[in-house]
Scaffold this active site. Structure first.
Site, short mmCIF file in Angstrom:
data_model
loop_
_atom_site.label_atom_id
_atom_site.label_comp_id
_atom_site.label_asym_id
_atom_site.label_seq_id
_atom_site.Cartn_x
_atom_site.Cartn_y
_atom_site.Cartn_z
NE ARG A 1 2.43 -8.13 9.87
CZ ARG A 1 2.57 -7.02 9.14
NH1 ARG A 1 3.65 -6.28 9.21
NH2 ARG A 1 1.60 -6.61 8.36
CD GLU B 1 -2.74 1.21 2.51
OE1 GLU B 1 -2.67 0.30 3.35
OE2 GLU B 1 -3.48 2.20 2.61
CE LYS C 1 3.15 0.17 4.60
NZ LYS C 1 2.62 -0.13 3.27
P1 ATP Z 1 2.76 -1.98 7.67
O1 ATP Z 1 2.14 -2.50 8.92
O2 ATP Z 1 4.19 -1.66 7.78
O3 ATP Z 1 1.97 -0.88 7.02
P2 ATP Z 1 1.55 -3.66 5.82
O4 ATP Z 1 1.34 -5.11 5.90
O5 ATP Z 1 0.34 -2.83 6.07
O6 ATP Z 1 2.74 -3.23 6.73
P3 ATP Z 1 1.66 -3.44 3.01
O7 ATP Z 1 2.27 -2.36 2.20
O8 ATP Z 1 0.18 -3.57 3.01
O9 ATP Z 1 2.18 -3.22 4.46
O10 ATP Z 1 2.35 -4.84 2.74
C1 ATP Z 1 2.88 -5.26 1.52
C2 ATP Z 1 3.28 -6.71 1.66
O11 ATP Z 1 4.38 -6.83 2.56
C3 ATP Z 1 2.16 -7.54 2.25
O12 ATP Z 1 2.09 -8.76 1.52
C4 ATP Z 1 2.58 -7.76 3.66
O13 ATP Z 1 2.04 -8.94 4.16
C5 ATP Z 1 4.11 -7.78 3.56
N1 ATP Z 1 4.73 -7.38 4.82
C6 ATP Z 1 4.52 -6.24 5.53
N2 ATP Z 1 5.23 -6.23 6.66
C7 ATP Z 1 5.93 -7.39 6.69
C8 ATP Z 1 6.85 -7.98 7.62
N3 ATP Z 1 7.19 -7.37 8.75
N4 ATP Z 1 7.38 -9.20 7.31
C9 ATP Z 1 7.04 -9.82 6.17
N5 ATP Z 1 6.18 -9.32 5.26
C10 ATP Z 1 5.62 -8.13 5.51
MG MG Z 2 -1.37 -2.73 5.09
#
Ligand code: ATP
Ligand code: MG
Length: 559
Positions: free
Chosen positions: A262, A35, A272
């Site tokens: 994760r 995102e 983020k």
């Molecule tokens: P954040 O909580 O940092 O915003 P998010 O999951 O909302 O993380 P996205 O941009 O939606 O962030 O995620 C993009 C991809 O990266 C998704 O498939 C998510 O599952 C993966 N991802 C995000 N954080 C991690 C992590 N700490 N370890 C492994 N994969 C991750």
């Molecule tokens: Mg997200």
């Protein structure tokens, strides 16, 4: 089981099994779906390496998909940063995709669902909807609007789309099962009204799809074979499948969602939302502040793409969440830079020494190896003169037998130069050392082949000739949080665990070989650590960031 197969991770087993059953190699297609609401962080890097790694392994396309369904938090700046970071990590995407490109298709499918009696417009407040959800033990209550006629639903949904209804007045919900044991199946919201411009679609849309509605259908449109996501989406899988069931054409490939754990890194936060707080509150200077666990921050700190990829590979994928100690990441950058970067001598906390038996105007340009790990990196010349800087902590007037550095009356070697011995110190009235007077052994020059040059002395110090030294700004970074898992404690704000010493700025005195450097050039400052040139460097001032010290100083503190 073949040996090769035994070493596969559980996601590879899923792919291999699909290939044995009903998938062709050419069916495989993956995606990385960020995102654009912030910069990518080290947790994302593991997901990037995983998906793009499968692309390389199976020679399959991997799409970069921006999951841009929430215009309130998303910006073009983040889209650009994400593309830059994925490329920098060394990966190429097959297609650059946006969920927003599918808004029309998603809308058309939503209309189809309404016509089939599988979606309805709910006109309750979000609070009322939440109250009717029930609990995992208690079934929810049907909305009084659940049985609206198809015509009325179509009419209201059209109005929502045209911006004729205010935000919050209506939502579109899927009509599934208010008694489902999976709370997410209790008539989830598919669309909400938002009168906000979108960074790509402008003011075209007044309704925006929710994650669950957009994600699986986007996977389907792109014909993604395996949609890998993190474990918190496990309960969403049932909904992912339900939405696909409604629109799925059996002649096409049906994506499947599978989940992995994760990866969290110690002494930082990988979310983020939390990283955005650090930027907004001015705790760090920017998203690419070298203390940030963002890809851009790590890059600016001096990390290489290889070190991050090796780190991601070494921790692998798992089914359980865990906290990876940051020392693992530091191990990989040391290992990579040790082989690659030249050594130079820089003094960060100087004390002056005077070689009293060295002629006053004499300067010798001594040969120094650039990298003992790699002869091909050649040598350079380092100036030696009567007045030098060494590190303040490398001298003690008196010391015990374990101190192998400079003391009165004992010999040490100056790296690439001579053996010296301290004779006396000059102090100011307060007792601070102003100068250390030494003598040198003229016969002992490194590499000169003389008996004296081969003499074994216990310590070797780095040094810089004072008249030749280049003054630089050196930014010494340390962990951003003192606590290993700053956001793990429920009732404590993670900001309470900030490390007050995460940045210290000092003046470094460097040998003149660094005169011409460019941002991101990397060096080992001998005996100190790895450093990289920061982009704040100008024609008149070189700025270095410390990537990592040579040894882990936290091990001692924590044990
Ligand atoms: P954040 O909580 O940092 O915003 P998010 O999951 O909302 O993380 P996205 O941009 O939606 O962030 O995620 C993009 C991809 O990266 C998704 O498939 C998510 O599952 C993966 N991802 C995000 N954080 C991690 C992590 N700490 N370890 C492994 N994969 C991750
Ligand atoms: Mg997200």
């Amino acid at each position: 089981m073949a040996k090769e197969e035994a070493s596969l991770n559980f996601l590879e087993h899923i792919i291999e099994e699909d290939l044995r059953n009903n998938y062709k190699l050419s069916d495989l297609c993956f995606r990385f779906p960020p995102e654009p609401n912030g910069y990518l962080h080290i947790g994302h890097a593991t997901s990037i390496c995983l998906n793009f790694g499968f692309g390389l392994k199976y020679n399959a396309p991997v799409n970069l998909r921006f999951d841009d369904t929430n215009p309130i938090k998303e910006e073009q700046e983040f889209v650009d940063a994400i593309k830059r970071d994925v490329q920098w990590l060394g990966f190429e995407w097959a297609k650059e995709c946006y969920a927003s490109d599918y808004f029309q298709q998603l809308y058309d499918w939503a209309v189809q669902l309404i016509k089939e009696g599988k979606a309805y417009v709910d006109s309750q407040s979000s609070e009322a909807i939440a109250q009717q959800k029930g609990t995992p033990q208690i079934p929810g209550t049907n909305s009084p609007y659940r049985d609206r006629s198809v015509e009325e639903n179509l009419e209201l949904f059209e109005k929502m789309k045209n911006g004729e209804t205010p935000e919050g007045q209506h939502v579109l919900r899927a009509k599934i099962d208010m008694a489902s044991p999976n709370m997410l199946m209790r008539d989830p919201v598919m669309y909400r009204v938002l009168h906000k411009p979108h960074h790509r679609t402008g003011t075209d849309w007044k309704i925006y799809p929710m994650y669950d509605w957009a994600h699986g259908e986007s996977d389907y449109i792109e014909q993604i074979s395996h949609s890998f996501c993190t474990l918190e989406f496990l309960p969403h899988r049932e909904l992912y499948d339900w939405f696909l069931d409604q629109i799925y054409d059996p002649t096409k490939l049906r994506p499947k969602q599978r989940e992995f754990a994760r990866r969290n890194l110690s002494h930082t936060v990988v979310s983020k939302r939390k990283l955005a707080q650090l930027v907004e509150k001015g705790i760090v200077k920017s998203w690419d502040d070298p203390r940030m666990p963002t890809i851009a921050g790590l890059r600016r700190r001096g990390y290489t793409p290889e070190s991050i990829r090796n780190f991601a590979e070494s921790i692998g994928v798992g089914k359980r969440e865990n906290l990876i100690d940051v020392s693992h990441l530091e191990f990989h950058i040391r290992e990579d830079l040790n082989k690659k970067v030249p050594r130079i001598m820089v003094v960060l906390d100087p004390v002056k020494i005077v070689i009293t038996n060295y002629p006053e105007d004499k300067v010798e340009w001594l040969e120094a190896e650039n990298n003992p790990e790699d002869d091909a990196m050649g040598t350079r010349k380092v100036p030696f003169s009567r007045e030098l800087y060494i590190e303040r902590e490398d001298f003690k007037e008196e010391a015990n037998r374990k101190f192998f550095r400079l003391t009165i009356g004992k010999e040490v070697r100056l790296k690439n130069a001579y053996i010296i011995k301290a004779t006396n110190v000059i102090k100011d009235e307060a007792g601070n050392i102003l100068e250390i007077h030494c003598t040198y052994d003229e016969e002992s020059r490194s590499g000169s082949g003389t008996e004296a040059s081969k003499r074994k002395v216990k310590g070797t110090l780095h040094w810089v000739s004072i008249p030749h030294a280049i003054e630089t700004e050196v930014r010494l970074y340390d962990r951003l949080f003192v606590e290993a898992a700053p956001d793990a404690k429920k009732d404590t704000d993670f900001l309470e665990f900030l490390n007050p010493n995460s940045l210290k700025i000092v003046t470094g005195y460097a040998e003149p070989s660094i005169e011409k450097v460019e941002a991101e050039d990397k060096f080992q400052f001998q005996r100190l650590g790895y450093f990289t040139v920061d982009r704040d460097t100008t024609d008149s001032k070189i700025v270095f960031n410390r990537t990592v010290p040579l040894r882990d100083s936290w091990e001692k503190i924590e044990s």
